[in-house]
Design an enzyme around this catalytic site. Structure first.
Site, PDB file in Angstrom:
ATOM      1  N   TYR A   1      26.421  34.188   1.543  1.00 39.22           N
ATOM      2  CA  TYR A   1      26.110  33.378   0.369  1.00 39.22           C
ATOM      3  C   TYR A   1      27.114  32.239   0.366  1.00 39.22           C
ATOM      4  O   TYR A   1      28.322  32.474   0.432  1.00 39.22           O
ATOM      5  CB  TYR A   1      26.302  34.194  -0.913  1.00 39.22           C
ATOM      6  CG  TYR A   1      25.126  35.060  -1.287  1.00 39.22           C
ATOM      7  CD1 TYR A   1      23.852  34.520  -1.406  1.00 39.22           C
ATOM      8  CD2 TYR A   1      25.303  36.412  -1.553  1.00 39.22           C
ATOM      9  CE1 TYR A   1      22.776  35.322  -1.763  1.00 39.22           C
ATOM     10  CE2 TYR A   1      24.223  37.219  -1.907  1.00 39.22           C
ATOM     11  CZ  TYR A   1      22.964  36.658  -2.010  1.00 39.22           C
ATOM     12  OH  TYR A   1      21.903  37.430  -2.355  1.00 39.22           O
TER      13      TYR A   1
ATOM     14  N   ASP B   1      17.456  31.668  -0.528  1.00 43.55           N
ATOM     15  CA  ASP B   1      16.435  31.871  -1.572  1.00 43.55           C
ATOM     16  C   ASP B   1      17.045  32.306  -2.898  1.00 43.55           C
ATOM     17  O   ASP B   1      16.357  32.811  -3.774  1.00 43.55           O
ATOM     18  CB  ASP B   1      15.395  32.912  -1.117  1.00 43.55           C
ATOM     19  CG  ASP B   1      16.011  34.273  -0.812  1.00 43.55           C
ATOM     20  OD1 ASP B   1      17.209  34.471  -1.116  1.00 43.55           O
ATOM     21  OD2 ASP B   1      15.298  35.136  -0.279  1.00 43.55           O
TER      22      ASP B   1
ATOM     23  N   HIS C   1      13.492  38.157  -0.271  1.00 48.53           N
ATOM     24  CA  HIS C   1      14.598  38.919  -0.843  1.00 48.53           C
ATOM     25  C   HIS C   1      14.100  40.281  -1.360  1.00 48.53           C
ATOM     26  O   HIS C   1      14.569  40.781  -2.382  1.00 48.53           O
ATOM     27  CB  HIS C   1      15.233  38.136  -1.978  1.00 48.53           C
ATOM     28  CG  HIS C   1      16.728  38.221  -2.066  1.00 48.53           C
ATOM     29  ND1 HIS C   1      17.559  37.179  -1.752  1.00 48.53           N
ATOM     30  CD2 HIS C   1      17.548  39.217  -2.457  1.00 48.53           C
ATOM     31  CE1 HIS C   1      18.818  37.523  -1.974  1.00 48.53           C
ATOM     32  NE2 HIS C   1      18.846  38.770  -2.409  1.00 48.53           N
TER      33      HIS C   1
HETATM   34  C1  LIG Z   1      19.913  46.385  -3.536  1.00 52.65           C
HETATM   35  C2  LIG Z   1      19.625  45.174  -2.714  1.00 52.65           C
HETATM   36  C3  LIG Z   1      20.606  44.218  -2.562  1.00 52.65           C
HETATM   37  C4  LIG Z   1      20.369  43.097  -1.786  1.00 52.65           C
HETATM   38  N1  LIG Z   1      21.356  42.190  -1.620  1.00 52.65           N
HETATM   39  C5  LIG Z   1      21.145  41.108  -0.854  1.00 52.65           C
HETATM   40  C6  LIG Z   1      22.169  40.162  -0.666  1.00 52.65           C
HETATM   41  O1  LIG Z   1      23.271  40.295  -1.200  1.00 52.65           O
HETATM   42  N2  LIG Z   1      21.893  39.083   0.109  1.00 52.65           N
HETATM   43  C7  LIG Z   1      20.677  38.899   0.699  1.00 52.65           C
HETATM   44  O2  LIG Z   1      20.477  37.908   1.410  1.00 52.65           O
HETATM   45  N3  LIG Z   1      19.691  39.794   0.548  1.00 52.65           N
HETATM   46  C8  LIG Z   1      19.889  40.885  -0.207  1.00 52.65           C
HETATM   47  N4  LIG Z   1      18.890  41.796  -0.376  1.00 52.65           N
HETATM   48  C9  LIG Z   1      17.599  41.588   0.314  1.00 52.65           C
HETATM   49  C10 LIG Z   1      17.567  42.325   1.649  1.00 52.65           C
HETATM   50  O3  LIG Z   1      18.440  41.750   2.589  1.00 52.65           O
HETATM   51  C11 LIG Z   1      16.162  42.307   2.246  1.00 52.65           C
HETATM   52  O4  LIG Z   1      15.718  40.974   2.296  1.00 52.65           O
HETATM   53  C12 LIG Z   1      15.179  43.156   1.433  1.00 52.65           C
HETATM   54  O5  LIG Z   1      15.815  44.314   0.958  1.00 52.65           O
HETATM   55  C13 LIG Z   1      13.995  43.561   2.303  1.00 52.65           C
HETATM   56  O6  LIG Z   1      13.061  44.263   1.537  1.00 52.65           O
HETATM   57  P1  LIG Z   1      12.951  45.873   1.526  1.00 52.65           P
HETATM   58  O7  LIG Z   1      14.033  46.370   0.649  1.00 52.65           O
HETATM   59  O8  LIG Z   1      11.584  46.089   0.972  1.00 52.65           O
HETATM   60  O9  LIG Z   1      13.075  46.351   2.956  1.00 52.65           O
HETATM   61  C14 LIG Z   1      19.104  42.925  -1.157  1.00 52.65           C
HETATM   62  C15 LIG Z   1      18.116  43.886  -1.325  1.00 52.65           C
HETATM   63  C16 LIG Z   1      18.371  44.996  -2.093  1.00 52.65           C
HETATM   64  C17 LIG Z   1      17.284  46.020  -2.244  1.00 52.65           C
END
Ligand SMILES: Cc1cc2nc3c(=O)[nH]c(=O)nc-3n(C[C@H](O)[C@H](O)[C@H](O)COP(=O)(O)O)c2cc1C
Length: 414
Positions: free
Chosen positions: A158, A186, A275
């Site tokens: 980030y 995003d 995301h």
């Molecule tokens: C609890 C949680 C925290 C996340 N934190 C971040 C983050 O800090 N930065 C980011 O780029 N994506 C974050 N994501 C998105 C994940 O990298 C990923 O894009 C997403 O979980 C994929 O979908 P799925 O959970 O259905 O597999 C997060 C997702 C979850 C569920």
């Protein structure tokens, strides 16, 4: 140290959760990724469950991410020698045992005291790539220290409003041996995540990246994202490329136009993702975006040396195969590994990875392919894709928690 306020309270839900933990199924009874989600929903603290499971607004995109995979069907070929199946591939030039990776998620300690160390250790043992998140609850250097020889980690960045801090982070990540930087594009602000917002009691002991002055009154998501720089734009890539020689990828691309721009700005690749449905509701499923991105890149001859990854809603080996057939180089998975980690620690994450690998092997054999490079659009029937109607999805429906309305006080009759 308690992780959430609710750990200190004794509500009937907490008591039931402790009973559930004692009576949870053995790891040997986990047959698919949903099994971990089911156990997590019934055992982990509600603050963790709400933060992990939440999507944005009405969670239309969260559900669509997964449902989109159910609108593609296979065209399997037969009478081929499929005795030996190989799932290895190369991602950003490094060989890895499987075409999926652990995507970046934050706040692992909400679900397990060892937090993201579980993910690093399991990824090392199973030879899969881990994308380490800026918001991991274990310091990045500890996660780098926990790597075994040859293990690949990527870093999800980030961009902080304090650009000097971002510069130092990138330099450290490169020095500590990460193999790629994925800039999340995003999230100029946190999505409207209502399940999470209803968990307002974040213990001050939970470390929040970005300093001590974040707003903690609207759930974990808002508390941790308020430092992200909303001025981030294409020209900043020029600056970032002066800091590091590492491959730069953009995580959060959702149109062919931005995919083309990323390639033209010299990125090494992109992640098609919304995301996990946590940002803009009614964003399209990444699988749908993939179908327009690959032809657009090819048309402009930008598809060589440019890797397209995808994540969101992937829960089965067949989901992974579908994305790869349509041109993705690798597939990210987020929540399922958090659920596996929170319920069974390192062994849980390993088991989840093994299940996916085993689903991949059997599905490749039944599809009539023996290696990842043989996959292509000729194996996909997308006749029902754009109808947006899907077959009933029993396992998803069982673990999906509908959004709630505010609770009335005790005397109310509804
Ligand atoms: C609890 C949680 C925290 C996340 N934190 C971040 C983050 O800090 N930065 C980011 O780029 N994506 C974050 N994501 C998105 C994940 O990298 C990923 O894009 C997403 O979980 C994929 O979908 P799925 O959970 O259905 O597999 C997060 C997702 C979850 C569920």
């Amino acid at each position: 140290m308690s992780l959430t306020k609710e750990n200190d309270s004794t509500t009937p839900e907490d008591e039931q959760r402790l009973v559930n933990i004692k009576n949870k199924p053995d790891l040997s009874q986990m047959y698919n990724l949903y099994d971990f989600e089911y156990v997590a929903r019934n055992t982990i603290p509600s603050t963790a469950w709400n933060f992990y499971s939440t999507g944005a607004d009405d969670e239309i995109t969260l559900r669509e991410n997964h449902a989109s995979y159910h609108r593609l069907f296979f065209k399997p070929r037969v009478m081929r020698d499929v005795s030996k199946i190989e799932t290895w591939t190369t991602l950003l030039g490094k060989r890895t045992s499987a075409p999926f990776y652990i995507s970046a998620t934050g706040f692992g300690k909400l679900g397990h005291p060892d937090g993201e160390l579980n993910l690093t250790r399991a990824a090392g043992k199973e030879d899969v790539v881990q994308m380490v998140g800026t918001l991991a609850s274990i310091p990045f250097d500890d996660l780098a220290d926990a790597r075994i020889d040859g293990q690949t980690q990527w870093y999800q960045l980030y961009v902080n409003s304090d650009r000097e801090l971002t510069k130092r982070t990138i330099e450290n990540v490169e020095k500590r041996g990460c193999k790629g930087i994925f800039i999340t594009v995003d999230a100029p602000q946190a999505g409207n995540r209502e399940k999470d917002m209803r968990s307002k009691t974040i213990d001050q002991d939970v470390k929040v990246a970005g300093g001590e002055h974040n707003d903690r009154s609207h759930g974990v998501s808002v508390a941790v994202t308020s430092y992200i720089d909303p001025t981030l734009n294409w020209e900043d890539l020029v600056w970032i490329k002066t800091i590091t020689k590492l491959p730069i990828l953009l995580k959060g691309i959702q149109t062919a136009e931005d995919a083309v721009l990323a390639a033209q700005y010299g990125c090494h690749g992109i992640v098609l993702t919304n995301h996990g449905g946590r940002q803009l509701d009614f964003s399209r499923a990444p699988l749908e975006v993939l179908m327009e991105v690959m032809p657009a890149l090819k048309e402009k001859n930008l598809d060589k040396n440019f890797e397209v990854f995808i994540d969101g809603g992937v829960r089965r080996g067949t989901d992974i195969l579908k994305a790869l057939c349509l041109g993705a180089k690798g597939v990210g998975i987020g929540r399922p590994f958090l659920y596996a980690m929170s319920t069974y620690g390192v062994e849980g994450v390993q088991k989840a990875i093994q299940l996916l690998k085993s689903e991949l092997v059997s599905s490749m054999r039944l599809l009539g392919v023996t290696s990842i490079d043989q996959l292509g659009p000729q194996y996909i029937d997308h006749n029902s894709f754009f109808s947006r109607s899907v077959p009933a999805d029993k396992l998803f429906d069982k673990v999906y928690q509908p959004l709630a309305n505010p609770p009335f006080k005790s005397e109310a009759r509804l």
